[in-house]
Design an enzyme around this catalytic site. Structure first.
Site, PDB file in Angstrom:
ATOM      1  CE  LYS A 152      -3.811  -2.444   0.377  1.00 13.76           C
ATOM      2  NZ  LYS A 152      -5.039  -2.398  -0.404  1.00 13.76           N
ATOM      3  CE  LYS A 178      -4.079  -9.229  -2.936  1.00 13.89           C
ATOM      4  NZ  LYS A 178      -4.622  -8.420  -4.025  1.00 13.89           N
ATOM      5  CG  ASP A 180      -4.449  -3.559  -3.949  1.00 13.44           C
ATOM      6  OD1 ASP A 180      -5.449  -4.301  -3.995  1.00 13.44           O
ATOM      7  OD2 ASP A 180      -4.162  -2.868  -2.960  1.00 13.44           O
ATOM      8  CD  GLU A 181      -8.237  -3.827  -5.528  1.00 12.49           C
ATOM      9  OE1 GLU A 181      -7.544  -4.651  -4.902  1.00 12.49           O
ATOM     10  OE2 GLU A 181      -8.597  -2.729  -5.049  1.00 12.49           O
ATOM     11  CG  HIS A 270      -8.629  -9.090  -6.119  1.00 15.75           C
ATOM     12  ND1 HIS A 270      -9.795  -8.371  -6.068  1.00 15.75           N
ATOM     13  CD2 HIS A 270      -7.872  -8.650  -5.100  1.00 15.75           C
ATOM     14  CE1 HIS A 270      -9.735  -7.518  -5.050  1.00 15.75           C
ATOM     15  NE2 HIS A 270      -8.576  -7.671  -4.434  1.00 15.75           N
ATOM     16  CE  LYS A 311     -10.089  -3.157   2.522  1.00 23.35           C
ATOM     17  NZ  LYS A 311      -8.917  -2.438   2.038  1.00 23.35           N
TER      18      LYS A 311
HETATM   19  O1  LIG Z   1      -6.654  -6.634  -2.596  1.00 23.96           O
HETATM   20  C1  LIG Z   1      -6.922  -6.853  -1.412  1.00 23.96           C
HETATM   21  O2  LIG Z   1      -7.205  -7.972  -1.013  1.00 23.96           O
HETATM   22  C2  LIG Z   1      -6.962  -5.661  -0.496  1.00 23.96           C
HETATM   23  O3  LIG Z   1      -6.248  -4.643  -1.075  1.00 23.96           O
HETATM   24  C3  LIG Z   1      -6.555  -5.900   0.917  1.00 23.96           C
HETATM   25  O4  LIG Z   1      -5.965  -4.784   1.495  1.00 23.96           O
HETATM   26  P1  LIG Z   1      -5.960  -4.561   3.072  1.00 23.96           P
HETATM   27  O5  LIG Z   1      -5.360  -5.789   3.689  1.00 23.96           O
HETATM   28  O6  LIG Z   1      -5.111  -3.337   3.272  1.00 23.96           O
HETATM   29  O7  LIG Z   1      -7.364  -4.322   3.477  1.00 23.96           O
HETATM   30 MG   LIG Z   2      -7.043  -4.630  -2.902  1.00 19.40          MG
END
Ligand SMILES: O=C(O)[C@H](O)COP(=O)(O)O
Ligand SMILES: [Mg+2]
Length: 416
Positions: A152, A178, A180-181, A270, A311
């Site tokens: 992040k 990984k 991100d999407e 994802h 979340k």
């Molecule tokens: O792609 C994902 O699974 C999310 O970005 C998870 O991110 P987080 O662990 O910061 O909520």
């Molecule tokens: Mg994500």
């Protein structure tokens, strides 16, 4: 001549045959319409009927009508004859069972809740290559959950910064870096540079720490481009690809699965955009069905939620995971991924709820650690060790400072 009318699609005495695809829907019939009338319209429109009565030459017709065969309150079951479906085409199946019926006026809302897939359909699909076996065949996770992290901020990091975050996380005890999407091939971090540099870093870390590591690189793109990216992953020695399976579509996922089969690459699915289908409990397509489709199409991992500990809103994670692990006419199981707002302080509850045959993915819950990514990765690994040893996290933290700091920051709270 033979007639086809709505009544032909309702038979509450009908016992589905072993080759039928049986779909369960929740429906809310339109004002003034009985559940029976709405159910027969659902069966009709999703198979071979339409709004008007038809007259067809019997000799020219294969009977492919679905049957609404069960009504229980607002829950109905519809049995589809296997001949309705093209072998091995998920797009065509969905154009039937989740097609026009999602918008028909006969129902105010309709949700595809569950499917019972017959061997006659499953046999047309490859299923996963590895599933939970990635833990030992591609990684050294053994019996513990596989651990993954996404750097992040999700986009904007330069290639070297992104790789640096991955390296720190791998060294701290995470198995999988990984993407991100929404990170694919943008100017600030081009796909091929990221791929090459991440896998070079992976090789260095593996050498140093003596544990296999790998990289879930997001190959999502237009299908031809995506297949080229899959080939590049194989050329560079990667073991996995990641695909945004809902946004790119199941036909594309099927193509990726075939190409990954050629290369022996595992697929991390994802589910970004799934909530457009499954978030409300009365309309759309359930996450349970999306996960079933993903298994048939052959992904090895799929995000299925966090049993309420993260979340994101999600439906029955334990039930979906049980389906992904259970028998489906010999298909390999899928490794479920718990992701979205997880941190070390909830890992014990997560493992209690979902068991150990999962992948635990934490982004913010690692990189948001007050002492940085390396400490955050160590804290996550420590929380898994504590949970597997049955030691309360607080007790384990007494002599594991990274976990202690994480618990001080986040406690056992679920973020919003
Ligand atoms: O792609 C994902 O699974 C999310 O970005 C998870 O991110 P987080 O662990 O910061 O909520
Ligand atoms: Mg994500």
């Amino acid at each position: 001549m033979t007639g086809i009318e709505y009544d032909d699609f309702l038979d509450l005495e009908y016992e589905p045959s072993a080759t039928d695809l049986v779909c369960e829907f929740t429906i809310d019939p339109a004002a003034g319409m009985s559940t029976e009338a709405a159910a027969s319209r659902v069966a009709s429109e999703s198979s071979n009927g339409t709004w008007a009565a038809l007259h067809v030459d019997e000799d020219e017709l294969t009977h492919l009508g679905a049957v609404a065969c069960e009504i229980d309150g607002n829950r109905i079951a519809v049995a589809y004859p296997v001949g309705l479906f093209e072998e091995g085409s998920m797009a065509q199946i969905l154009s039937c069972i989740a097609g026009n019926i999602m918008g028909m006026k006969a129902v105010d809302s309709i949700r595809l809740e569950d499917c019972t897939w017959p061997a006659s359909i499953v046999d047309g699909f490859p299923g996963p290559q590895f599933g939970p076996a990635v833990a030992t065949e591609k990684l050294d996770a053994g019996d513990r959950p596989v651990l993954a992290t996404v750097p992040k901020p999700k986009v904007g990091l330069s290639t070297s910064a992104h790789v640096g975050v991955g390296e720190a996380a791998w060294r701290g005890g995470i198995d999988l870096l990984k993407d991100d999407e929404n990170l694919t091939d943008q100017a600030f971090n081009p796909f091929e540079d990221r791929l090459a540099e991440s896998l070079a870093a992976r090789d260095r870390v593996q050498e140093d720490v003596g544990e296999r590591k790998d990289y879930l690189v997001n190959v999502t793109a237009e299908t031809t481009e995506m297949l080229e990216r899959v080939d590049l992953v194989a050329e560079h020695g990667g073991g996995f690809v990641m695909v945004d399976v809902i946004t790119c579509g199941w036909a594309a996922v099927q193509s990726v699965r075939e190409r990954c089969g050629d290369h022996g690459l595992a697929i991390h699915a994802h589910r970004a955009m799934h909530a457009a289908f499954d978030r409300t409990d009365h309309h759309g397509v359930s996450m349970r069905v999306l996960a079933q489709i993903a298994r048939l199409c052959g992904v090895d991992h799929i995000h299925t939620g966090t049993a309420g500990l993260g979340k994101l809103e999600n439906e029955d994670t334990p039930g979906i995971n049980a389906w992904l692990a259970g028998d489906c006419h010999g298909l390999t199981p899928v490794l479920p991924v718990a992701s979205g707002g997880l941190h070390p302080g909830v890992v014990d509850q997560l493992i209690d709820a979902l068991g150990t045959e999962i992948c635990i993915q934490a982004g913010g819950g690692i990189h948001g650690h007050p002492d940085g990514t390396h400490a955050g990765a160590k804290a996550l690994r420590q929380s898994v060790e504590a949970s597997l040893e049955g030691v309360p996290l607080g007790t384990y933290a007494e002599d594991h400072e990274e976990l202690a700091t994480a618990l001080e920051k986040w406690g056992a709270e679920t973020p919003r």
